[in-house]
Design a protein around this motif. Structure first.
Motif, PDB file in Angstrom:
ATOM      1  N   TYR A  26       0.810  -1.215   0.000  1.00 60.85           N
ATOM      2  CA  TYR A  26       0.000   0.000   0.000  1.00 60.85           C
ATOM      3  C   TYR A  26       0.846   1.269   0.000  1.00 60.85           C
ATOM      4  O   TYR A  26       0.567   2.248   0.702  1.00 60.85           O
ATOM      5  N   ILE A  27       1.930   1.244  -0.787  1.00 61.73           N
ATOM      6  CA  ILE A  27       2.736   2.438  -0.977  1.00 61.73           C
ATOM      7  C   ILE A  27       2.969   2.624  -2.474  1.00 61.73           C
ATOM      8  O   ILE A  27       2.721   1.717  -3.261  1.00 61.73           O
ATOM      9  N   THR A  28       3.445   3.782  -2.880  1.00 60.09           N
ATOM     10  CA  THR A  28       3.654   4.051  -4.300  1.00 60.09           C
ATOM     11  C   THR A  28       4.964   3.441  -4.777  1.00 60.09           C
ATOM     12  O   THR A  28       5.877   3.188  -3.974  1.00 60.09           O
ATOM     13  N   GLN A  29       5.073   3.237  -6.099  1.00 60.80           N
ATOM     14  CA  GLN A  29       6.314   2.675  -6.646  1.00 60.80           C
ATOM     15  C   GLN A  29       7.503   3.617  -6.454  1.00 60.80           C
ATOM     16  O   GLN A  29       8.602   3.149  -6.103  1.00 60.80           O
ATOM     17  N   PRO A  30       7.343   4.943  -6.662  1.00 59.45           N
ATOM     18  CA  PRO A  30       8.479   5.836  -6.386  1.00 59.45           C
ATOM     19  C   PRO A  30       8.950   5.747  -4.931  1.00 59.45           C
ATOM     20  O   PRO A  30      10.144   5.792  -4.667  1.00 59.45           O
ATOM     21  N   ALA A  31       8.003   5.585  -4.014  1.00 57.89           N
ATOM     22  CA  ALA A  31       8.370   5.497  -2.593  1.00 57.89           C
ATOM     23  C   ALA A  31       9.162   4.230  -2.318  1.00 57.89           C
ATOM     24  O   ALA A  31      10.191   4.260  -1.629  1.00 57.89           O
ATOM     25  N   ILE A  32       8.717   3.092  -2.866  1.00 62.78           N
ATOM     26  CA  ILE A  32       9.424   1.833  -2.609  1.00 62.78           C
ATOM     27  C   ILE A  32      10.806   1.843  -3.255  1.00 62.78           C
ATOM     28  O   ILE A  32      11.762   1.275  -2.721  1.00 62.78           O
ATOM     29  N   SER A  33      10.926   2.516  -4.410  1.00 61.86           N
ATOM     30  CA  SER A  33      12.232   2.644  -5.069  1.00 61.86           C
ATOM     31  C   SER A  33      13.190   3.465  -4.212  1.00 61.86           C
ATOM     32  O   SER A  33      14.379   3.142  -4.097  1.00 61.86           O
ATOM     33  N   ARG A  34      12.665   4.524  -3.579  1.00 64.53           N
ATOM     34  CA  ARG A  34      13.506   5.344  -2.699  1.00 64.53           C
ATOM     35  C   ARG A  34      13.963   4.553  -1.481  1.00 64.53           C
ATOM     36  O   ARG A  34      15.121   4.664  -1.047  1.00 64.53           O
TER      37      ARG A  34
END
Length: 297
Positions: A26-34
């Protein structure tokens, strides 16, 4: 390193996809990449081989995956044992609600009544941002949360109970020119900046503000702020306005004014489906019963 970085790493390794892992957490892809970029920088190695179309672990990543997978299982087991032990000895219910809310109009009365009925059970409270509140519940750091019902959509592994509705409003500063006018409507705020929190729920918040303003014939100018405290500070100093509700702790202070809107927020309490404590459900029922009897709160 922190829990969320480890969870992201393990989920990506299991799903072999950043996108699938982000959706599951339940998080965004940019967030998980960071999170992963920061994790790899801290460890000093690459965890994933990104040269092929399919994500795969590097040899070092395989070693870390085996370690963190075993660590996570043992850590969760240990935390559950400690939590169960503390509950048995201390009898504590951890209640969370949204930062910026004031629930003193009803919660103290409920807790006093609850304490008389269950003298060996104490209740602790914690205020968090919306996404942090949900993550704390999922991570078993809170037993039950008080939250906007639409924020619980799609969250797996929880039980929820709608307990009341609260009226929405537009909050603004007494220092703004609009504060001198009478009988304001939402349309009067068409030239103002509307602040929203820059979190995982920001997209939903944007849609909510845009749709409501659209019904009054204008497109709002939106601006994201890092947290609720920053929004309150911006609004208080006349830099913009915000959508809020009648539980807002600042709405009746001398620095703010507001107009009530013709719509409500549905409020729910939520707890983990794995939480078998009947006392949590008793507290939920007592809060719901109290609010039903005192609908003006």
């Amino acid at each position: 390193m922190n829990d969320i970085q480890i969870k992201c790493f393990l989920e990506i390794a299991y799903e072999k996809s950043f996108t699938k892992a982000a959706n599951k957490l339940y998080i965004t892809q940019p967030a998980i990449s960071r999170y992963i970029a920061a994790f790899e920088k801290e460890l000093g190695i690459s965890l994933f081989d990104r040269t092929n179309k399919q994500i795969s672990l590097t040899p070092a990543g395989e070693i870390y995956y085996d370690f963190f997978r075993r660590f996570q299982v043992e850590f969760e087991n240990t935390r559950e044992k400690v939590h169960d032990l503390n509950c048995q000895r201390q009898g504590n219910i951890r209640l969370g609600y949204i930062v910026g809310w004031s629930v003193s109009s009803f919660l103290p009365d409920i807790l006093r009544s609850f304490s008389k009925e269950f003298p060996d059970i104490s209740v602790s409270v914690e205020c968090l941002e919306m996404d942090e509140l949900i993550q704390a519940l999922i991570a078993n750091k809170l037993d039950v949360i008080l939250i906007l019902d639409d924020c619980l959509e799609g969250i797996k592994g929880i039980e929820k109970q709608k307990i009341t509705e609260i009226q929405r409003l537009i909050l603004y500063s007494k220092f703004q020119d609009l504060a001198k006018k009478q009988d304001l409507t939402p349309y009067d705020f068409r030239n103002e900046t509307f602040y929203i929190v820059a979190n995982e729920e920001a997209h939903n918040s944007e849609l909510e503000v845009r749709n409501y303003c659209k019904s009054y014939g204008f497109v709002p100018r939106l601006k994201r702020a890092p947290n609720m405290e920053s929004i309150f500070a911006s609004v208080e100093n006349g830099l913009g306005v915000m959508f809020f509700d009648t539980w807002g702790q600042n709405i009746n202070t001398s620095s703010f004014k507001y107009i009530l809107l013709d719509s409500n927020h549905e409020i729910s309490m939520a707890w983990s489906r794995s939480n078998k404590s009947e006392i949590v459900r008793v507290l939920v029922n007592e809060i719901m019963a109290y609010l039903n009897q005192n609908k003006s709160l």
